[in-house]
Design a protein around this motif. Structure first.
Motif, mmCIF file in Angstrom:
data_model
loop_
_atom_site.group_PDB
_atom_site.id
_atom_site.type_symbol
_atom_site.label_atom_id
_atom_site.label_comp_id
_atom_site.label_asym_id
_atom_site.label_seq_id
_atom_site.Cartn_x
_atom_site.Cartn_y
_atom_site.Cartn_z
ATOM 1 N N ASN A 254 4.464 1.175 -5.979
ATOM 2 C CA ASN A 254 3.724 1.094 -4.713
ATOM 3 C C ASN A 254 4.703 0.933 -3.558
ATOM 4 O OD1 ASN A 254 1.092 1.009 -6.016
ATOM 5 N ND2 ASN A 254 1.617 -1.078 -6.626
ATOM 6 N N ILE A 255 4.303 1.414 -2.407
ATOM 7 C CA ILE A 255 5.113 1.269 -1.202
ATOM 8 C C ILE A 255 4.289 0.549 -0.138
ATOM 9 C CG2 ILE A 255 6.249 2.473 0.715
ATOM 10 C CD1 ILE A 255 6.987 4.685 -1.196
ATOM 11 N N PHE A 256 4.865 -0.508 0.404
ATOM 12 C CA PHE A 256 4.272 -1.193 1.551
ATOM 13 C C PHE A 256 5.117 -0.803 2.763
ATOM 14 C CE2 PHE A 256 3.117 -3.487 -2.207
ATOM 15 C CZ PHE A 256 1.800 -3.884 -1.987
ATOM 16 N N ARG A 257 4.535 0.004 3.618
ATOM 17 C CA ARG A 257 5.291 0.621 4.720
ATOM 18 C C ARG A 257 4.885 0.026 6.059
ATOM 19 N NH1 ARG A 257 5.394 6.891 4.488
ATOM 20 N NH2 ARG A 257 7.009 6.347 2.943
ATOM 21 N N ILE A 258 5.883 -0.446 6.809
ATOM 22 C CA ILE A 258 5.654 -0.911 8.175
ATOM 23 C C ILE A 258 6.112 0.186 9.127
ATOM 24 C CG2 ILE A 258 6.199 -2.646 9.912
ATOM 25 C CD1 ILE A 258 6.822 -4.594 7.690
ATOM 26 N N ILE A 259 5.231 0.593 10.017
ATOM 27 C CA ILE A 259 5.562 1.641 10.977
ATOM 28 C C ILE A 259 5.509 1.066 12.388
ATOM 29 C CG2 ILE A 259 4.945 3.911 11.893
ATOM 30 C CD1 ILE A 259 3.620 4.532 9.223
ATOM 31 N N PHE A 260 6.636 1.102 13.069
ATOM 32 C CA PHE A 260 6.722 0.653 14.460
ATOM 33 C C PHE A 260 6.595 1.854 15.384
ATOM 34 C CE2 PHE A 260 8.900 -2.565 12.028
ATOM 35 C CZ PHE A 260 8.559 -3.761 12.647
ATOM 36 N N ARG A 261 5.715 1.749 16.362
ATOM 37 C CA ARG A 261 5.568 2.812 17.361
ATOM 38 C C ARG A 261 6.638 2.638 18.432
ATOM 39 N NH1 ARG A 261 0.750 0.715 16.322
ATOM 40 N NH2 ARG A 261 0.704 -0.507 18.253
ATOM 41 N N ILE A 262 7.331 3.696 18.737
ATOM 42 C CA ILE A 262 8.416 3.640 19.710
ATOM 43 C C ILE A 262 8.144 4.636 20.826
ATOM 44 C CG2 ILE A 262 10.883 4.011 20.073
ATOM 45 C CD1 ILE A 262 11.301 3.258 17.158
ATOM 46 N N GLU B 282 8.909 6.778 15.955
ATOM 47 C CA GLU B 282 8.535 5.683 15.069
ATOM 48 C C GLU B 282 9.721 5.260 14.206
ATOM 49 O OE1 GLU B 282 5.317 7.502 12.853
ATOM 50 O OE2 GLU B 282 6.635 7.725 11.105
ATOM 51 N N PHE B 283 9.671 4.011 13.838
ATOM 52 C CA PHE B 283 10.672 3.448 12.937
ATOM 53 C C PHE B 283 9.905 2.817 11.785
ATOM 54 C CE2 PHE B 283 13.396 0.190 11.224
ATOM 55 C CZ PHE B 283 14.672 0.743 11.266
ATOM 56 N N SER B 284 10.256 3.158 10.568
ATOM 57 C CA SER B 284 9.502 2.636 9.423
ATOM 58 C C SER B 284 10.418 1.897 8.446
ATOM 59 C CB SER B 284 8.764 3.761 8.695
ATOM 60 O OG SER B 284 9.665 4.709 8.176
ATOM 61 N N ILE B 285 9.818 0.897 7.807
ATOM 62 C CA ILE B 285 10.495 0.117 6.772
ATOM 63 C C ILE B 285 9.643 0.207 5.516
ATOM 64 C CG2 ILE B 285 11.421 -2.126 6.121
ATOM 65 C CD1 ILE B 285 11.319 -2.892 9.099
ATOM 66 N N ASP B 286 10.239 0.655 4.417
ATOM 67 C CA ASP B 286 9.526 0.775 3.145
ATOM 68 C C ASP B 286 9.957 -0.318 2.179
ATOM 69 O OD1 ASP B 286 8.255 2.992 4.087
ATOM 70 O OD2 ASP B 286 9.063 4.404 2.602
ATOM 71 N N PHE B 287 8.977 -1.038 1.643
ATOM 72 C CA PHE B 287 9.204 -1.967 0.539
ATOM 73 C C PHE B 287 8.641 -1.276 -0.706
ATOM 74 C CE2 PHE B 287 9.292 -4.525 4.291
ATOM 75 C CZ PHE B 287 10.127 -5.599 4.031
ATOM 76 N N ARG B 288 9.516 -0.661 -1.499
ATOM 77 C CA ARG B 288 9.082 0.106 -2.677
ATOM 78 C C ARG B 288 9.326 -0.735 -3.916
ATOM 79 N NH1 ARG B 288 11.056 3.788 -6.570
ATOM 80 N NH2 ARG B 288 9.670 5.578 -6.943
ATOM 81 N N MET B 289 8.261 -0.937 -4.705
ATOM 82 C CA MET B 289 8.385 -1.831 -5.857
ATOM 83 C C MET B 289 7.443 -1.430 -6.976
ATOM 84 S SD MET B 289 6.454 -5.125 -4.159
ATOM 85 C CE MET B 289 7.194 -4.811 -2.562
ATOM 86 N N LEU B 290 7.836 -1.811 -8.176
ATOM 87 C CA LEU B 290 6.967 -1.653 -9.343
ATOM 88 C C LEU B 290 6.122 -2.924 -9.409
ATOM 89 C CD1 LEU B 290 6.351 0.231 -11.723
ATOM 90 C CD2 LEU B 290 8.052 -1.017 -13.061
ATOM 91 N N SER B 291 4.906 -2.838 -8.895
ATOM 92 C CA SER B 291 4.068 -4.035 -8.765
ATOM 93 C C SER B 291 2.699 -3.807 -9.379
ATOM 94 C CB SER B 291 3.927 -4.418 -7.288
ATOM 95 O OG SER B 291 3.397 -3.356 -6.526
ATOM 96 N N LEU B 292 1.893 -4.859 -9.402
ATOM 97 C CA LEU B 292 0.568 -4.766 -10.012
ATOM 98 C C LEU B 292 -0.214 -3.588 -9.450
ATOM 99 C CD1 LEU B 292 -0.607 -8.504 -10.176
ATOM 100 C CD2 LEU B 292 0.069 -7.038 -12.087
ATOM 101 N N LYS B 293 -0.941 -2.942 -10.308
ATOM 102 C CA LYS B 293 -1.706 -1.754 -9.942
ATOM 103 C C LYS B 293 -2.672 -2.041 -8.793
ATOM 104 C CE LYS B 293 -4.996 1.550 -11.953
ATOM 105 N NZ LYS B 293 -4.236 2.751 -11.558
ATOM 106 N N ILE B 294 -2.713 -1.124 -7.847
ATOM 107 C CA ILE B 294 -3.645 -1.194 -6.717
ATOM 108 C C ILE B 294 -4.609 -0.024 -6.842
ATOM 109 C CG2 ILE B 294 -3.890 -1.119 -4.205
ATOM 110 C CD1 ILE B 294 -1.004 -2.162 -4.016
ATOM 111 N N GLU B 295 -5.877 -0.310 -6.996
ATOM 112 C CA GLU B 295 -6.873 0.747 -7.108
ATOM 113 C C GLU B 295 -6.939 1.539 -5.802
ATOM 114 O OE1 GLU B 295 -8.190 1.453 -9.853
ATOM 115 O OE2 GLU B 295 -7.811 -0.358 -11.035
ATOM 116 N N GLU B 296 -7.350 2.809 -5.927
ATOM 117 C CA GLU B 296 -7.388 3.697 -4.759
ATOM 118 C C GLU B 296 -8.254 3.139 -3.641
ATOM 119 O OE1 GLU B 296 -6.070 6.904 -2.620
ATOM 120 O OE2 GLU B 296 -5.455 6.303 -4.643
#
Length: 352
Positions: free
Chosen positions: A336-344, A259-273
């Motif tokens: 928060n982290i928005f992670r894209i995971i590519f299956r390889i 897998e190949f992953s891309i993380d967009f890590r940011m201090l952004s508006l709170k996301i409830e669980e």
């Protein structure tokens, strides 16, 4: 095969599989069932049946041998169609709404984007300038640009962003709503693909004093560039809306065996669980985004995930990853982290 012609109570056609040439037969047929030795439209023996209540009409026609022989069975089938009129009407409306929704969305979004482009242009060049003769137009536009080069550059960047947004809308429609969308996967330097969009959003990040740090990376992904352009566009657009002004967005990469992953890590508006999965659904916006009046139409991340699936990838949301929540004027932010995971797999060696 049974052909049907059903109207609503106001007389408008609800459903029909019969050609226009059958209109005379439908209007002249008597209630009940009868056989026609040689149908004018189909040139064969057929059985017809009709039920009419005020303006509502249910008509059926068939060439099936068993039904031509049995008037009773055919009339029973016709009665069922008549009873299902309301359900057929409801189903028709639901199908039309589902079918038209992408088109309505495309028209609405393109109209809105075009309005922004016009507004940006008129903020630099007054509308009356564009109604002058050609020579005067050129001279006055040149004068306005030379008088405010910084503003002109920003305007052109905003228009470029709007054009990219239009391209995104067309691409979404083409890739997601065509019956057989055509993908053209090739090897692309993933960091460069992301940078191509970051440049477009540069004015947005600058206005909010947001610094974007992109990790060095030279891997290439086997992706369809056009569709991934759309996915990254929506992710970056969301970052401009929800990231804390004055903060830093970190974009990093991880290349593992499968897998190949891309993380967009940011201090952004709170996301409830309980919102980590919901915000990936269509027509859902986060509760905090709604409170701050920043919720959109709820399709951004939903579209991202659908596009990623086409490229053998998925988006996952990791909320509050380091527990150091921040507030700005009482507004809750968290890492928060928005992670894209590519299956390889071994056949494409996508990240190499």
């Amino acid at each position: 095969m049974i052909d049907k012609y059903i109207t609503e109570e106001n007389g408008s056609v609800l459903f029909s599989t019969l050609p226009v040439s059958c209109k005379n037969c439908i209007s002249s047929a008597e209630d009940g069932s009868q056989t026609i030795e040689s149908c004018d439209s189909f040139k064969e023996k057929r059985r017809i049946a009709k039920i009419q209540n005020c303006k509502a009409l249910t008509f059926a026609c068939t060439n099936e041998y068993d039904l031509i022989k049995s008037s009773r069975i055919f009339k029973e089938k016709l009665a069922i169609y008549d009873e299902l009129r309301d359900e057929i009407n409801l189903m028709k409306k639901q199908i039309q709404e589902e079918y038209n929704q992408p088109i309505k969305r495309l028209i609405h979004n393109l109209t809105s984007i075009n309005a922004h482009s016009i507004q940006d242009l008129y903020s630099l060049i007054p509308q009356e300038t564009l109604t002058q003769n050609y020579l005067n137009q050129i001279k006055n536009i040149e004068r306005l640009i030379l008088a405010q080069p910084d503003e002109a550059a920003k305007t052109f960047l905003r228009i470029a962003k709007n054009n990219a947004s239009m391209k995104t809308e067309f691409s979404v429609f083409k890739k997601l709503y065509e019956t057989d969308p055509i993908l053209q996967p090739r090897y692309h330097p993933v960091r460069k693909v992301i940078f191509n969009l970051l440049y477009i959003f540069f004015p947005d990040f600058t206005d909010q004093y947001i610094y974007v740090n992109v990790q060095e990376n030279y891997d290439k992904l086997y992706i369809d560039y056009e569709s991934m352009h759309v996915a990254f566009y929506h992710l970056i657009e969301n970052a401009t809306k929800y990231a804390k002004p004055g903060s830093t967005i970190d974009i990093s990469f991880s290349n593992k065996e499968k897998e190949f992953s891309i993380d967009f890590r940011m201090l952004s508006l709170k996301i409830e669980e309980d919102e980590k999965l919901k915000i990936l659904e269509e027509n859902y916006s986060g509760s905090q985004a709604k409170k701050e009046g920043k919720s959109g139409n709820g399709i951004g991340l939903h579209l991202v995930n659908k596009i990623l699936e086409m490229n053998r990838a998925q988006l996952i949301v990791l909320n509050n990853v380091d527990k150091s929540s921040k507030f700005l004027g009482g507004v809750p932010y968290e890492w928060n982290i928005f992670r894209i995971i590519f299956r390889i797999d071994g056949s494409d060696k996508s990240a190499s």
